[in-house]
Design an enzyme around this catalytic site. Structure first.
Site, short mmCIF file in Angstrom:
data_model
loop_
_atom_site.label_atom_id
_atom_site.label_comp_id
_atom_site.label_asym_id
_atom_site.label_seq_id
_atom_site.Cartn_x
_atom_site.Cartn_y
_atom_site.Cartn_z
N ALA A 261 36.67 8.30 53.45
CA ALA A 261 35.53 7.36 53.48
C ALA A 261 34.34 7.82 52.64
CB ALA A 261 35.09 7.02 54.89
N ALA A 262 34.49 8.90 51.88
CA ALA A 262 33.38 9.33 51.02
C ALA A 262 33.03 8.24 50.00
CB ALA A 262 33.73 10.64 50.31
N GLY A 263 34.08 7.67 49.39
CA GLY A 263 33.85 6.61 48.40
C GLY A 263 33.23 5.37 49.06
N ASP A 264 33.68 5.04 50.27
CA ASP A 264 33.15 3.87 50.97
C ASP A 264 31.67 4.09 51.34
OD1 ASP A 264 35.77 2.90 50.89
OD2 ASP A 264 36.26 3.80 52.82
O1 RIB Z 1 38.70 4.78 52.14
C1 RIB Z 1 39.20 5.32 53.34
C2 RIB Z 1 40.03 4.29 54.06
O2 RIB Z 1 41.16 3.99 53.29
C3 RIB Z 1 40.56 4.75 55.39
O3 RIB Z 1 39.66 4.53 56.45
C4 RIB Z 1 41.86 4.01 55.51
O4 RIB Z 1 41.87 3.03 56.49
C5 RIB Z 1 42.14 3.42 54.14
O5 RIB Z 1 41.94 2.07 54.11
#
Ligand code: RIB
Length: 323
Positions: A261-264
Site C-alpha cells: 500500500a505504499a503506492g496507494d
Molecule cells: O496496493 C496494495 C494492494 O494491492 C493490496 O492491498 C492488495 O489488495 C492488492 O490489491
C-alpha cells in the site's frame, strides 16, 4: 544542484475525490523469503487485513483530509461487510458501493518477506462485477477535484468513468496497476499518471530504473497527451515530470517493515494535495513522506498515515532538477 523546497501545502477546503476501484480482503503471510517452485516454507504469521488498491487509495485520500466517495463492489459476505465498515470508519461515502451475490468479495494473497518486500496475487471476485450507473456517476463527479482509479476493476468500467470525468470537467488521476495497456482515446483524458518502474517501461518501452531513465519514460508518456507523470522508484523516491521538466524527489531513508500500500498511500496524498491547490512538487513531496510512514507499519489500510502525522514526519532531501 538542488531547488529550494517549500514546506507543505496550505490547508484549503477539503477537496472532493471520487475513487473507482477494488476492495480486497488481504490474506497476509509473513515469510522469511519467497518460496521457490516446489519449496515448502514455514510462515511466521497469517493476518486478514482490509486492502484493495481502490479502497487503500480512498483511505489515503480520507486520512489526508479529502472528502471521499468510493465506487466499487463487494460480495454478500463477512469480508465485504468488514471492508465497507473499514471505509465508513474513515468517513468515506459508501453509498455507491454495490453488493453482489454472484461472487465473493475480492481477495489478495500477500507474501511479505523479512525486509518488507511483498508479492501479491489478487483474485478479483466481486470487483469484476462493478457496473457503473451513468446518472449516479455523473452526479458524483460534478464538482469533484479528482477521479482516482486503477486497473483492479473491469477495464470497460474504468474507461467509462474516465470519459465521464473528462466530460464533467473532473481531473483524472490514474494508477494503471495491475498493468494493462491504456486505450489510445483515454490518454489525453488523464491529468496525472502515477506508474512504477515496471509500469512505465510496459507503457512506453523506455526503461525507468534510474531517475534519469524515469525522466525519459515520463517524457515519453507525456507525449501521449498527459499533463503530469510521476514515476515512483521505491526507496529512491519518485520522478515528477510536467511542463516545467523533470525533478527527482528522493525519499527519506527508513527501515521498511512492509511495502504493501505504499503506492496507494502516495497516490492519496498526491490527489488531496493537488486538490488543495498545492504545486505538483509539493504534492509529490507530501506523497513521498506519507509512503515512507506507510512502509514502517505492517498491512495495507492500518499502515496508511493521517495528514498530521505526515506533516510531523522528517522532511525528505530537496528535489533535484533532471536534464
Ligand atoms: O496496493 C496494495 C494492494 O494491492 C493490496 O492491498 C492488495 O489488495 C492488492 O490489491
Amino acid at each position: 544542484m538542488s531547488a529550494p523546497n517549500p514546506p507543505s501545502p496550505v490547508h484549503a477546503a477539503p477537496p472532493r475525490i471520487v475513487v473507482l476501484g477494488s476492495l480486497n480482503m488481504d490474506i497476509v503471510l509473513r515469510v522469511p523469503h519467497a518460496p521457490a517452485a516446489g519449496e515448502t516454507l514455514l510462515g511466521r504469521s497469517i493476518d486478514h487485513i482490509p486492502g484493495g488498491k481502490g479502497a487503500n487509495q480512498a483511505v489515503s485520500c480520507a486520512r489526508e483530509g479529502g472528502q471521499v466517495a468510493m465506487i466499487g463492489c463487494v460480495g454478500d459476505d463477512a469480508n465485504g461487510r468488514a471492508l465497507c465498515a473499514a471505509l465508513e470508519a474513515d468517513g468515506i461515502d459508501t453509498a455507491a458501493l454495490r453488493t453482489t451475490t454472484a461472487a465473493p468479495t475480492g481477495t489478495a494473497l500477500i507474501l511479505v518477506e523479512d525486509g518488507g518486500q511483498n508479492r501479491i496475487v489478487m483474485v478479483p471476485g466481486a470487483n469484476a462485477a462493478v457496473d457503473l450507473d451513468a446518472a449516479a456517476l455523473r452526479a458524483q463527479l460534478q464538482g469533484a477535484a479528482f477521479l482516482v482509479t486503477q486497473f483492479e476493476t473491469p477495464m470497460d468500467q474504468v474507461e467509462r468513468a474516465i470519459s465521464a470525468a473528462h466530460a464533467a470537467g473532473c481531473k483524472v488521476l490514474l494508477n494503471p496497476s495491475p498493468m494493462q495497456p491504456i486505450a489510445a482515446p483515454l490518454w489525453p483524458r488523464i491529468d496525472t499518471l502515477v506508474v512504477n518502474e515496471l509500469e512505465a517501461r510496459a507503457l512506453c518501452g523506455q526503461a525507468a530504473d534510474s531517475p534519469q531513465e524515469a525522466a525519459l519514460a515520463g517524457r515519453a508518456l507525456r507525449a501521449e497527451g498527459i499533463a503530469r507523470v510521476v514515476v515512483t522508484l521505491g526507496a529512491r523516491g519518485a520522478v515528477a515530470i510536467d511542463d516545467d521538466g523533470a525533478r527527482h524527489h528522493p525519499a527519506p531513508q527508513v527501515q521498511a517493515v512492509d511495502t504493501t500500500a505504499a503506492g496507494d498511500t502516495f497516490l492519496g496524498a498526491l490527489a488531496v494535495a493537488l486538490g488543495e491547490g498545492a504545486s505538483f512538487d509539493e504534492a509529490v513531496r507530501l506523497g513521498i513522506r506519507a509512503a515512507a510512514l506507510c512502509i514502517q507499519q505492517p498491512g495495507a489500510q492500518p499502515s496508511i498515515p493521517r495528514r498530521d502525522a505526515v506533516l510531523r514526519s522528517p522532511l525528505p532531501p530537496d528535489w533535484i532538477p533532471l536534464p
